[in-house]
Design an enzyme around this catalytic site. Structure first.
Site, short mmCIF file in Angstrom:
data_model
loop_
_atom_site.label_atom_id
_atom_site.label_comp_id
_atom_site.label_asym_id
_atom_site.label_seq_id
_atom_site.Cartn_x
_atom_site.Cartn_y
_atom_site.Cartn_z
N LYS A 182 0.84 -1.19 0.00
CA LYS A 182 0.00 0.00 0.00
C LYS A 182 0.87 1.24 0.00
O LYS A 182 2.00 1.14 0.48
CB LYS A 182 -0.96 0.01 1.20
CG LYS A 182 -0.36 -0.38 2.56
CD LYS A 182 0.84 0.32 3.12
CE LYS A 182 0.74 1.77 3.44
NZ LYS A 182 2.01 2.30 4.07
N ASP A 184 1.39 7.27 3.43
CA ASP A 184 2.03 6.26 4.27
C ASP A 184 1.11 5.72 5.37
O ASP A 184 1.00 4.51 5.55
CB ASP A 184 3.31 6.82 4.90
CG ASP A 184 4.16 5.71 5.48
OD1 ASP A 184 4.41 4.73 4.75
OD2 ASP A 184 4.56 5.79 6.65
N ARG A 200 9.73 7.78 2.88
CA ARG A 200 8.53 8.52 3.31
C ARG A 200 8.72 10.03 3.24
O ARG A 200 7.76 10.78 3.22
CB ARG A 200 8.16 8.13 4.74
CG ARG A 200 7.61 6.73 4.83
CD ARG A 200 7.69 6.19 6.25
NE ARG A 200 7.28 4.80 6.27
CZ ARG A 200 8.05 3.79 5.85
NH1 ARG A 200 9.27 4.01 5.39
NH2 ARG A 200 7.60 2.55 5.88
N1 LIG Z 1 1.92 -2.99 5.20
C1 LIG Z 1 2.76 -2.51 6.08
O1 LIG Z 1 2.70 -2.79 7.29
C2 LIG Z 1 3.86 -1.61 5.62
C3 LIG Z 1 4.82 -1.16 6.54
C4 LIG Z 1 5.89 -0.41 6.08
C5 LIG Z 1 5.96 -0.08 4.74
N2 LIG Z 1 5.01 -0.49 3.88
C6 LIG Z 1 5.12 -0.15 2.44
O2 LIG Z 1 6.21 -0.89 1.92
C7 LIG Z 1 6.92 -0.11 0.96
C8 LIG Z 1 8.36 -0.04 1.36
O3 LIG Z 1 8.50 0.57 2.60
P1 LIG Z 1 9.84 0.34 3.47
O4 LIG Z 1 9.77 1.20 4.65
O5 LIG Z 1 10.08 -1.11 3.65
O6 LIG Z 1 10.93 0.98 2.47
P2 LIG Z 1 12.48 0.71 2.33
O7 LIG Z 1 13.01 -0.03 3.51
O8 LIG Z 1 13.09 2.01 1.97
O9 LIG Z 1 12.58 -0.30 1.11
C9 LIG Z 1 12.31 0.03 -0.22
C10 LIG Z 1 13.26 -0.80 -1.08
O10 LIG Z 1 12.99 -0.49 -2.43
C11 LIG Z 1 14.19 -0.63 -3.18
N3 LIG Z 1 14.32 0.55 -4.05
C12 LIG Z 1 14.22 0.55 -5.40
N4 LIG Z 1 14.37 1.77 -5.89
C13 LIG Z 1 14.57 2.58 -4.84
C14 LIG Z 1 14.81 3.96 -4.73
N5 LIG Z 1 14.85 4.76 -5.79
N6 LIG Z 1 14.99 4.45 -3.50
C15 LIG Z 1 14.94 3.68 -2.41
N7 LIG Z 1 14.72 2.35 -2.46
C16 LIG Z 1 14.55 1.80 -3.67
C17 LIG Z 1 15.33 -0.79 -2.20
O11 LIG Z 1 15.71 -2.17 -2.24
P3 LIG Z 1 17.05 -2.72 -2.96
O12 LIG Z 1 18.12 -1.73 -2.64
O13 LIG Z 1 17.24 -4.03 -2.31
O14 LIG Z 1 16.77 -2.82 -4.42
C18 LIG Z 1 14.73 -0.50 -0.85
O15 LIG Z 1 15.26 -1.30 0.17
C19 LIG Z 1 6.19 1.22 0.88
O16 LIG Z 1 5.28 1.18 -0.19
C20 LIG Z 1 5.41 1.30 2.18
O17 LIG Z 1 4.21 2.06 2.06
C21 LIG Z 1 3.97 -1.25 4.31
#
Ligand SMILES: NC(=O)c1ccc[n+]([C@@H]2O[C@H](COP(=O)([O-])OP(=O)(O)OC[C@H]3O[C@@H](n4cnc5c(N)ncnc54)[C@H](OP(=O)(O)O)[C@@H]3O)[C@@H](O)[C@H]2O)c1
Length: 334
Positions: free
Chosen positions: A97, A177, A165
């Site tokens: 989401k 978010d 975020r």
């Molecule tokens: N359902 C829930 O409980 C929940 C909770 C938190 C987050 N979320 C959702 O999950 C998603 C990710 O959140 P997160 O907090 O896990 O994020 P995050 O730790 O920053 O992870 C995003 C990943 O995307 C990849 N990526 C690809 N292009 C990128 C770019 N340009 N900049 C940064 N990262 C990039 C990276 O993986 P690589 O470097 O390995 O390619 C990075 O580790 C969001 O959509 C958020 O809304 C959902």
């Protein structure tokens, strides 16, 4: 029945902390591979979780013929692009989401689902938690009379300027978010779509993402949601449902830890200090595990999706209307 073989698209924090362990603890899935833009990071994450294969590009994961389903936790601006690529590669998708940056963009997922014949699900884990099934049951049974209004807050402190975020180009901001949760919950409780929306947004002067967004939604028959969402406030989450005969309160509505039970407070309003309230205690569950096992069953065609991608687009339309309202200063129709 064999298990669904998942591929994990990136080393996202939410995957590592919640979803990879949930798939592995569940009954219906196994993780076959993980990809990262950084091959070393993919390999290290694979080793940590005992995942057999790792890839240094997302394309390589989608080309793996043994992968049946993709979990997409990329930053919000990449949800549509990589979900569509995964569907076109013949994979089912569980996508984080919010499903997209706006409803128009999300339409591409409908077309990709229809041409691929694969399934795509938005990862709103909250709707799989038994506490929300129970709340909906209580509401439908008229336990608090006619539901008139929901009040909700979801706030937490995310001060790292480099976190996705806080980056406007990545679909950062409080409404995308965390504000999306009160919206999805109100649509779930009312079983209806809001007819109009109005919002107040405080933007971060430096970065431009919305830091505090409050909204008001008008549902059919006078139902209301009022909520606040924020990225730089202390951790807090709550839903209170106000009815003609009482209130239902859900103290940890969105991210109850899997080790802890949850409570539903039901109060007929006999005392002003809440001492007349009854408390229902629910056993601990991992809502991410339930989400992933149900997704696997849906991918295998064993159950109808209660919330198809059209539902995710309806949620997105509400978010679009709130952002439009913040610009126009008026009520907007989703
Ligand atoms: N359902 C829930 O409980 C929940 C909770 C938190 C987050 N979320 C959702 O999950 C998603 C990710 O959140 P997160 O907090 O896990 O994020 P995050 O730790 O920053 O992870 C995003 C990943 O995307 C990849 N990526 C690809 N292009 C990128 C770019 N340009 N900049 C940064 N990262 C990039 C990276 O993986 P690589 O470097 O390995 O390619 C990075 O580790 C969001 O959509 C958020 O809304 C959902």
């Amino acid at each position: 029945m064999s298990k669904v073989v998942w591929g994990i698209l990136s080393s996202a924090n939410i995957g590592i902390k919640r979803v990879i362990p949930a798939i592995q603890a569940g009954e219906r899935g196994v993780i076959g591979a993980i990809a990262s833009r950084d091959a070393a990071k993919a390999a290290a994450t694979a080793q940590r979780f005992g995942i057999p294969r790792s890839y240094g590009s997302y394309e390589a994961l989608l080309a793996d013929p043994d992968i049946e389903a993709i979990y997409n936790p990329l930053p919000n601006h990449l949800h549509v692009e990589w979900t569509v690529k995964a569907l076109d590669a013949g994979k089912h998708v569980l996508c984080e989401k919010p499903i997209a940056l706006d409803a128009a963009e999300a339409q591409a997922m409908v077309a990709a689902r229809d041409r691929s014949g694969k399934r795509v699900i938005e990862a709103f884990m909250v709707r799989h938690h038994p506490q929300w099934h129970r709340v909906r049951e209580l509401v439908r049974a008229g336990r608090i009379g006619t539901v008139c209004a929901l009040q909700s807050a979801f706030t937490f402190p995310m001060r790292d300027p480099n976190n996705v975020r806080n980056v406007p180009a990545y679909g950062g901001g409080a409404l995308y978010d965390v504000g999306c949760y009160p919206i999805v919950t109100a649509r779930y409780v009312f079983g209806a779509e809001p007819e109009r929306a109005i919002a107040l947004v405080n933007r971060d002067a430096a970065g431009g993402v919305d830091q505090v967004t409050s909204g008001l939604l008008a549902f059919p028959r006078g139902g209301q949601l009022v909520f606040s969402s924020a990225l730089k406030l202390a951790l807090y989450q709550r839903v209170v449902i106000l009815g003609t005969e009482g209130r239902i309160e859900v103290p940890v509505p969105f991210t109850p830890p899997k080790e802890q039970g949850t409570r539903i407070i039901i109060d007929s309003g006999g005392s002003v200090d809440g001492s007349s309230a009854a408390v229902e205690q629910l056993a601990p569950v991992d809502q991410y595990l339930l989400q992933c096992d149900l997704a696997a069953a849906a991918f295998r065609g064993e159950l109808e999706q209660e919330f198809p991608i059209e539902d995710a687009i309806a949620n997105m339309r509400v978010i679009d209307a709130l952002y439009r309202s913040a610009r126009s200063g008026r009520w907007e129709k989703p």
